[in-house]
Motif scaffolding. Sequence first.
Motif, mmCIF file in Angstrom:
data_model
loop_
_atom_site.group_PDB
_atom_site.id
_atom_site.type_symbol
_atom_site.label_atom_id
_atom_site.label_comp_id
_atom_site.label_asym_id
_atom_site.label_seq_id
_atom_site.Cartn_x
_atom_site.Cartn_y
_atom_site.Cartn_z
ATOM 1 N N THR A 80 39.749 35.593 35.365
ATOM 2 C CA THR A 80 40.144 36.439 36.487
ATOM 3 C C THR A 80 38.882 36.690 37.305
ATOM 4 N N THR A 81 39.063 37.180 38.514
ATOM 5 C CA THR A 81 37.903 37.481 39.353
ATOM 6 C C THR A 81 37.846 38.977 39.621
ATOM 7 N N VAL A 82 36.651 39.470 39.852
ATOM 8 C CA VAL A 82 36.468 40.885 40.179
ATOM 9 C C VAL A 82 37.207 41.229 41.468
ATOM 10 N N THR A 83 37.297 40.266 42.371
ATOM 11 C CA THR A 83 37.937 40.496 43.664
ATOM 12 C C THR A 83 39.447 40.259 43.637
ATOM 13 N N ASN A 84 39.997 39.838 42.501
ATOM 14 C CA ASN A 84 41.441 39.684 42.279
ATOM 15 C C ASN A 84 42.134 38.699 43.221
ATOM 16 N N ASN A 109 36.435 41.477 48.966
ATOM 17 C CA ASN A 109 35.989 42.316 47.853
ATOM 18 C C ASN A 109 37.123 43.059 47.151
ATOM 19 N N GLY A 110 38.273 42.395 47.029
ATOM 20 C CA GLY A 110 39.388 42.973 46.290
ATOM 21 C C GLY A 110 40.349 43.801 47.108
ATOM 22 N N CYS A 115 45.521 42.933 40.462
ATOM 23 C CA CYS A 115 45.732 42.018 39.342
ATOM 24 C C CYS A 115 46.431 42.770 38.206
ATOM 25 N N ASN A 118 44.695 40.316 32.375
ATOM 26 C CA ASN A 118 43.273 40.210 32.055
ATOM 27 C C ASN A 118 42.991 38.862 31.410
#
Length: 186
Positions: A80-84, A109-110, A115, A118
């Motif tokens: 997954t990415t921090v920015t979803n 930046n999300g 999301c 996980n």
Amino acid sequence: MKLWDKIKGTVTPDSGVETPQAASFATRPDTIYSPVSGILMRLEEINDEVLSAHLFGEGYGILPTSRTLYAPANGRIAATTVTNHSIGMLTDEGEEIIMHIGLGTVNMNGKGFTCFVNQGDVVKAGTPLIAFEPEAISSAGYEDVVTLIISNVGDNVRVNHIGSSGTLLGGRPLVKVGDPLLVVRK
């Protein structure tokens, strides 16, 4: 959980965005299904040099008409990415799938993405993965095309593009969540 939440089949996570109900559709182990409803397009039509040249693998682009990305097969969330805005998945059959929402959306930046899974989660085809806001994507100046790529295509793997529809919009097929898109032959 309140009775109404049980009836609706939704749960409200900390972000305040309701988790959509899972999509239900018949599946085959060798088939990858549409993760979002929308207008189907070939990778060559996407306004990105890397994707259109098939450098990440084989797949499709979809101009979304819905706001939720669903699991296109049974498997495990690999990344997954921090920015979803994107997610990686390893199917039960060993296909590595990359799904990306929008072009350039990492710069948001999300904002506009939620999301629901996980890394390491086991999911079934039709499990809601990410909710997104097409309006936020377009107002930030980005295209909202969703890409679905099988990235581990090799010499001994053949991917058949079977995405089609009896309904066309501007000469392009309309697909819905769960429509078959790709068949992988080993």
